[in-house]
Design a protein around this motif. Structure first.
Motif, PDB file in Angstrom:
ATOM      1  N   THR A 153       0.854  -1.182   0.000  1.00 34.73           N
ATOM      2  CA  THR A 153       0.000   0.000   0.000  1.00 34.73           C
ATOM      3  C   THR A 153       0.890   1.232   0.000  1.00 34.73           C
ATOM      4  O   THR A 153       1.859   1.303   0.750  1.00 34.73           O
ATOM      5  CB  THR A 153      -0.893   0.022   1.262  1.00 34.73           C
ATOM      6  N   ARG A 154       0.581   2.185  -0.856  1.00 34.68           N
ATOM      7  CA  ARG A 154       1.326   3.453  -0.905  1.00 34.68           C
ATOM      8  C   ARG A 154       0.938   4.287   0.304  1.00 34.68           C
ATOM      9  O   ARG A 154      -0.235   4.387   0.641  1.00 34.68           O
ATOM     10  CB  ARG A 154       0.986   4.193  -2.201  1.00 34.68           C
ATOM     11  N   THR A 155       1.921   4.875   0.979  1.00 37.59           N
ATOM     12  CA  THR A 155       1.671   5.775   2.105  1.00 37.59           C
ATOM     13  C   THR A 155       2.244   7.144   1.765  1.00 37.59           C
ATOM     14  O   THR A 155       2.891   7.308   0.730  1.00 37.59           O
ATOM     15  CB  THR A 155       2.331   5.247   3.399  1.00 37.59           C
ATOM     16  N   SER A 156       2.049   8.110   2.650  1.00 39.97           N
ATOM     17  CA  SER A 156       2.532   9.470   2.376  1.00 39.97           C
ATOM     18  C   SER A 156       4.057   9.545   2.337  1.00 39.97           C
ATOM     19  O   SER A 156       4.612  10.393   1.652  1.00 39.97           O
ATOM     20  CB  SER A 156       2.000  10.439   3.428  1.00 39.97           C
ATOM     21  N   ASP A 157       4.736   8.640   3.049  1.00 36.11           N
ATOM     22  CA  ASP A 157       6.202   8.705   3.091  1.00 36.11           C
ATOM     23  C   ASP A 157       6.881   7.445   2.550  1.00 36.11           C
ATOM     24  O   ASP A 157       8.026   7.179   2.854  1.00 36.11           O
ATOM     25  CB  ASP A 157       6.670   8.977   4.516  1.00 36.11           C
ATOM     26  N   GLY A 158       6.190   6.670   1.750  1.00 38.79           N
ATOM     27  CA  GLY A 158       6.778   5.460   1.173  1.00 38.79           C
ATOM     28  C   GLY A 158       5.730   4.398   0.937  1.00 38.79           C
ATOM     29  O   GLY A 158       4.714   4.660   0.301  1.00 38.79           O
ATOM     30  N   TYR A 159       5.976   3.208   1.468  1.00 37.53           N
ATOM     31  CA  TYR A 159       5.086   2.077   1.247  1.00 37.53           C
ATOM     32  C   TYR A 159       4.925   1.277   2.537  1.00 37.53           C
ATOM     33  O   TYR A 159       5.804   1.281   3.392  1.00 37.53           O
ATOM     34  CB  TYR A 159       5.664   1.139   0.180  1.00 37.53           C
ATOM     35  N   GLU A 160       3.785   0.595   2.642  1.00 34.26           N
ATOM     36  CA  GLU A 160       3.586  -0.349   3.729  1.00 34.26           C
ATOM     37  C   GLU A 160       3.347  -1.719   3.108  1.00 34.26           C
ATOM     38  O   GLU A 160       2.444  -1.893   2.301  1.00 34.26           O
ATOM     39  CB  GLU A 160       2.395   0.042   4.607  1.00 34.26           C
ATOM     40  N   VAL A 161       4.200  -2.665   3.469  1.00 31.81           N
ATOM     41  CA  VAL A 161       4.086  -4.042   2.991  1.00 31.81           C
ATOM     42  C   VAL A 161       3.502  -4.862   4.138  1.00 31.81           C
ATOM     43  O   VAL A 161       4.013  -4.807   5.265  1.00 31.81           O
ATOM     44  CB  VAL A 161       5.463  -4.610   2.580  1.00 31.81           C
ATOM     45  N   THR A 162       2.437  -5.602   3.863  1.00 34.32           N
ATOM     46  CA  THR A 162       1.809  -6.419   4.897  1.00 34.32           C
ATOM     47  C   THR A 162       2.016  -7.890   4.562  1.00 34.32           C
ATOM     48  O   THR A 162       1.650  -8.343   3.478  1.00 34.32           O
ATOM     49  CB  THR A 162       0.309  -6.110   5.022  1.00 34.32           C
TER      50      THR A 162
END
Length: 164
Positions: free
Chosen positions: A38-47
């Protein structure tokens, strides 16, 4: 040496079968092959997703082995090439955490500050790397504690799926 009776042989077979069943448990546990990005404001979140077995404290629990779902959320600056684990922020979310998130109002500022503080305390210090290659992620990380280090339980190779 006398030959065992048919009843004794059956009893040994049943005992062996029950012992093997008890060792393997009833549920499949381990890491799942897919990870979401998921794209976040400061990079990405991998789950990353996994199924873990509950602790067994008695013979009945051993036979009716239950499990729970667990997520590892890793925030990274990029999803290209090698990302040093020290540049990643990792925390685990159990189904109990998810249930609490659904009950609590997400806009309450005190709850959000306390949760962020708690999450920072829970995150392990990591060494190693996360390697992104096309639609594949390889996690090879060590969680470092005060006196020892251990392989991160979500180490492995995953297929990346983008979540909108």
């Amino acid at each position: 040496m006398p030959t065992p009776s048919p009843a004794n042989r059956r009893m040994r077979s049943v005992s062996s079968l029950l012992f093997a069943f008890a060792l393997t448990g009833c549920t499949a546990t381990g890491n799942k092959p897919d990870a979401t990005v998921t794209r976040t404001s400061d990079g990405y979140e991998v789950t990353l997703y996994a199924t873990r077995g509950l602790m067994v404290h008695d013979p009945v629990a051993l036979i009716f082995h239950r499990s729970y779902e667990l997520e590892s959320r890793i925030r990274v600056p990029s999803i290209e090439g090698r990302v040093d684990a020290a540049d990643a922020s990792v925390y685990e979310v159990s189904e109990f955490d998810k249930a609490a998130e659904k009950k609590a109002p997400s806009t309450h500022p005190v709850d959000l500050r306390l949760r962020e503080h708690y999450e920072k305390e829970r995150r392990p210090r990591l060494t190693g790397a996360l390697v992104f290659s096309g639609h594949t992620l390889t996690v090879d990380v060590q969680a470092v504690g005060q006196s020892s280090s251990s392989p991160y339980p979500f180490n492995g190779t995953y297929r990346l799926k983008t979540r909108q």
